[in-house]
Design a protein around this motif. Sequence first.
Motif, short mmCIF file in Angstrom:
data_model
loop_
_atom_site.label_atom_id
_atom_site.label_comp_id
_atom_site.label_asym_id
_atom_site.label_seq_id
_atom_site.Cartn_x
_atom_site.Cartn_y
_atom_site.Cartn_z
N GLN A 49 35.57 28.37 30.67
CA GLN A 49 34.14 28.18 30.36
C GLN A 49 33.40 28.08 31.57
OE1 GLN A 49 35.12 25.07 27.19
NE2 GLN A 49 34.14 26.58 25.95
N ARG A 50 32.40 28.80 31.77
CA ARG A 50 31.45 28.51 32.85
C ARG A 50 30.36 27.12 32.39
NH1 ARG A 50 27.08 33.32 34.06
NH2 ARG A 50 25.93 32.10 32.44
N SER A 51 30.38 26.33 33.24
CA SER A 51 29.72 25.19 33.03
C SER A 51 28.73 24.76 33.92
CB SER A 51 30.89 23.97 32.77
OG SER A 51 31.58 23.61 34.08
N ILE B 283 33.16 17.60 37.76
CA ILE B 283 32.64 18.43 38.63
C ILE B 283 31.36 18.69 38.19
CG2 ILE B 283 35.04 19.92 38.95
CD1 ILE B 283 33.83 21.99 36.88
N PRO B 284 30.60 19.39 39.30
CA PRO B 284 29.24 19.77 38.84
C PRO B 284 29.30 21.26 38.57
CG PRO B 284 29.37 20.04 41.37
CD PRO B 284 30.90 19.07 40.72
N ALA B 285 28.57 22.22 38.87
CA ALA B 285 28.71 23.19 38.27
C ALA B 285 29.99 24.24 38.72
CB ALA B 285 27.36 24.17 38.65
N GLY B 286 30.54 25.06 37.96
CA GLY B 286 31.77 25.64 38.13
C GLY B 286 32.32 26.25 36.78
N VAL B 287 33.67 26.03 36.62
CA VAL B 287 34.24 26.56 35.31
C VAL B 287 35.04 25.26 34.81
CG1 VAL B 287 34.07 28.83 35.89
CG2 VAL B 287 36.05 27.50 36.60
N ILE C 277 31.67 36.08 37.27
CA ILE C 277 31.01 35.58 36.14
C ILE C 277 29.68 34.94 36.16
CG2 ILE C 277 33.41 35.65 35.02
CD1 ILE C 277 33.10 32.49 35.45
N PHE C 278 29.16 34.92 37.66
CA PHE C 278 28.14 34.08 38.03
C PHE C 278 26.94 35.22 38.20
CE2 PHE C 278 31.30 31.02 38.62
CZ PHE C 278 30.92 29.98 38.08
N GLU C 279 25.66 34.90 38.09
CA GLU C 279 24.74 36.11 38.03
C GLU C 279 24.13 35.97 39.45
OE1 GLU C 279 21.77 34.79 34.91
OE2 GLU C 279 23.17 35.36 33.51
N ASP C 280 23.70 37.20 39.86
CA ASP C 280 23.27 37.36 41.09
C ASP C 280 21.61 37.27 40.94
OD1 ASP C 280 22.24 39.88 40.09
OD2 ASP C 280 23.54 41.12 41.21
N LYS C 281 20.79 37.70 41.85
CA LYS C 281 19.35 37.43 41.85
C LYS C 281 18.63 38.42 40.60
CE LYS C 281 18.31 40.35 45.95
NZ LYS C 281 18.56 41.59 45.13
N ASP C 282 19.46 39.51 40.37
CA ASP C 282 18.92 40.49 39.38
C ASP C 282 19.48 40.05 37.80
OD1 ASP C 282 17.58 42.08 41.09
OD2 ASP C 282 19.33 42.98 41.84
N GLY C 283 20.12 38.89 37.97
CA GLY C 283 20.58 38.74 36.55
C GLY C 283 21.97 39.18 36.21
N LYS C 284 22.72 40.02 37.10
CA LYS C 284 23.83 40.59 36.69
C LYS C 284 25.00 39.81 37.11
CE LYS C 284 22.21 45.15 36.34
NZ LYS C 284 21.85 45.38 35.01
N MET C 285 26.19 39.70 36.48
CA MET C 285 27.26 38.90 36.73
C MET C 285 28.20 39.50 37.85
SD MET C 285 29.08 37.04 33.53
CE MET C 285 28.32 37.62 32.12
N VAL D 202 29.30 31.45 28.74
CA VAL D 202 30.08 32.32 29.02
C VAL D 202 31.64 31.74 28.83
CG1 VAL D 202 31.21 33.78 30.99
CG2 VAL D 202 28.56 33.35 30.85
N THR D 203 32.45 32.42 27.82
CA THR D 203 33.69 31.81 27.61
C THR D 203 34.66 33.17 27.63
OG1 THR D 203 32.72 30.15 26.41
CG2 THR D 203 35.28 30.82 26.05
N LEU D 204 35.88 32.86 28.44
CA LEU D 204 36.68 34.12 28.63
C LEU D 204 37.97 33.73 28.39
CD1 LEU D 204 35.01 35.85 31.78
CD2 LEU D 204 34.82 36.69 29.12
#
Length: 145
Positions: A6-8, A23-27, A54-62, A139-141
């Motif tokens: 789970q992305r968190s 943790i701060p941001a991560g999974v 699984i993390f977005e770039d500047k264009d919003g794509k993972m 985001v959950t995988l």
Amino acid sequence: MKVVLQRSKEASVKVNGEIVGSIPAGVVLLVGVTHEDTKEVASFLAEKVANLRIFEDKDGKMNHSLLDQGGQVLSISQFTLYGDTRKGRRPNFMEAAKPDVAEPLYVFFNDELRRHGLTVATGMFGEMMDVSLVNDGPVTLILEK
């Protein structure tokens, strides 16, 4: 081995009311071990977690991984991932590995994540834990080998 990822935005785990990992941001990873699992399986899944985009770039794509983002991992052992609910009303946990098999593989998996350069916090194997997270996305995988 089964991993629920789970992305968190932030996460922590408490045992007996005391924070033992955060943790701060991560999974957040919920990690289950079954009888057939090996170090090779654990290594494969650790590499997958480290490099999964699984993390977005500047264009919003993972397009970015944990390694790209500098994200961290909170890893929680979770034998209930191998609960079988097909019959009756009580889960059957026969597919979950016994602690003497599961714990060393869980520790090895976390060490493999660290070998990839990730910061890894954990809960306490075999303990009742209270896990808190702010799910990012969400985001959950589910990862398996």
